[in-house]
Design a protein around this motif. Sequence first.
Motif, PDB file in Angstrom:
ATOM      1  N   LYS A  81       0.821  -1.209   0.000  1.00 36.42           N
ATOM      2  CA  LYS A  81       0.000   0.000   0.000  1.00 36.42           C
ATOM      3  C   LYS A  81       0.859   1.265   0.000  1.00 36.42           C
ATOM      4  CE  LYS A  81      -4.050   2.083   2.252  1.00 36.42           C
ATOM      5  NZ  LYS A  81      -5.037   1.963   3.330  1.00 36.42           N
ATOM      6  N   GLN A 112      -2.672  -9.085 -10.231  1.00 36.24           N
ATOM      7  CA  GLN A 112      -2.945  -8.613  -8.873  1.00 36.24           C
ATOM      8  C   GLN A 112      -4.111  -7.626  -8.894  1.00 36.24           C
ATOM      9  OE1 GLN A 112      -1.246  -9.943  -6.305  1.00 36.24           O
ATOM     10  NE2 GLN A 112      -0.120 -11.146  -7.808  1.00 36.24           N
ATOM     11  N   CYS A 114      -6.132  -4.650  -7.531  1.00 39.23           N
ATOM     12  CA  CYS A 114      -5.741  -3.465  -6.773  1.00 39.23           C
ATOM     13  C   CYS A 114      -6.801  -2.380  -6.841  1.00 39.23           C
ATOM     14  CB  CYS A 114      -4.433  -2.886  -7.330  1.00 39.23           C
ATOM     15  SG  CYS A 114      -3.049  -4.034  -7.336  1.00 39.23           S
ATOM     16  N   LEU A 151       2.496  -5.217 -10.636  1.00 39.65           N
ATOM     17  CA  LEU A 151       2.266  -4.505  -9.375  1.00 39.65           C
ATOM     18  C   LEU A 151       3.502  -3.716  -8.959  1.00 39.65           C
ATOM     19  CD1 LEU A 151       0.453  -3.978  -6.876  1.00 39.65           C
ATOM     20  CD2 LEU A 151       1.460  -6.032  -5.855  1.00 39.65           C
ATOM     21  N   TYR A 186      -3.278   0.412  -3.509  1.00 42.96           N
ATOM     22  CA  TYR A 186      -3.021  -0.769  -2.693  1.00 42.96           C
ATOM     23  C   TYR A 186      -3.511  -2.051  -3.344  1.00 42.96           C
ATOM     24  CZ  TYR A 186      -7.888   0.070  -1.198  1.00 42.96           C
ATOM     25  OH  TYR A 186      -9.248   0.293  -1.161  1.00 42.96           O
ATOM     26  N   LYS A 187      -2.872  -3.110  -2.946  1.00 48.01           N
ATOM     27  CA  LYS A 187      -3.256  -4.448  -3.390  1.00 48.01           C
ATOM     28  C   LYS A 187      -4.406  -4.931  -2.514  1.00 48.01           C
ATOM     29  CE  LYS A 187      -1.453  -9.164  -3.615  1.00 48.01           C
ATOM     30  NZ  LYS A 187      -0.284 -10.038  -3.346  1.00 48.01           N
ATOM     31  N   GLU A 188      -5.425  -5.489  -3.144  1.00 47.54           N
ATOM     32  CA  GLU A 188      -6.556  -6.016  -2.382  1.00 47.54           C
ATOM     33  C   GLU A 188      -6.107  -7.211  -1.535  1.00 47.54           C
ATOM     34  OE1 GLU A 188      -9.374  -4.772  -1.995  1.00 47.54           O
ATOM     35  OE2 GLU A 188     -10.397  -4.161  -3.831  1.00 47.54           O
TER      36      GLU A 188
END
Length: 200
Positions: A81, A112, A114, A151, A186-188
Amino acid sequence: MATSTSADKKKRKKWYSVIATQEFQQMPLGETLALEPQEILGRHLHLNAMTLLNDPKKQAITVDFQVREIKGDIGVASLVKYTLNTSQIKRLVRKTSNKIEQSYAFTTKDGQQCKIKPILFTRNKVNHSTLTSLRKGTEAYLQQQFQQQTLHELFSFIFSNKLQMDLKSVLKKIYPVASCEIRSFYKEPEHLQQQPPATK
């Protein structure tokens, strides 16, 4: 037989070092307290980007790392994040301009899921149709970038401020914006990325 008290358990805890992934040259990120190494899996570390990158210009940015792997007694954490501090955003607000905030969910080139939340400030007050065009232009540009980059590449693109400057340049064709920032990226969480199929 006496049972272990919470105080006893606390005494048995030890500090475990956490380092970044190879993309950040496995730099030390800090330490976290646990009874055993496996307990630190999934833990988050919050750092100021100025410290991470040794760049005073990044002091308004907070980054989150999450421990994703254990190597011996050391946790290896991935960047998950990026957040621009609220105080920095407040400095950009002007009564004579429009603020445009949006939130988009995209999938990166390496799969990914996001979320990214850009925030734009126009030079002057503009009409509704111009604001709509700016939102659409922002979405189209970001979607293209997610399709083309991984990412880690996107994090680097945002850290270097290149994504923000490129987006500003693209939107100039619609209406020149005074400032273009990424409020958060941010990545979930994994449990949100792997939803079970719906039952009929």
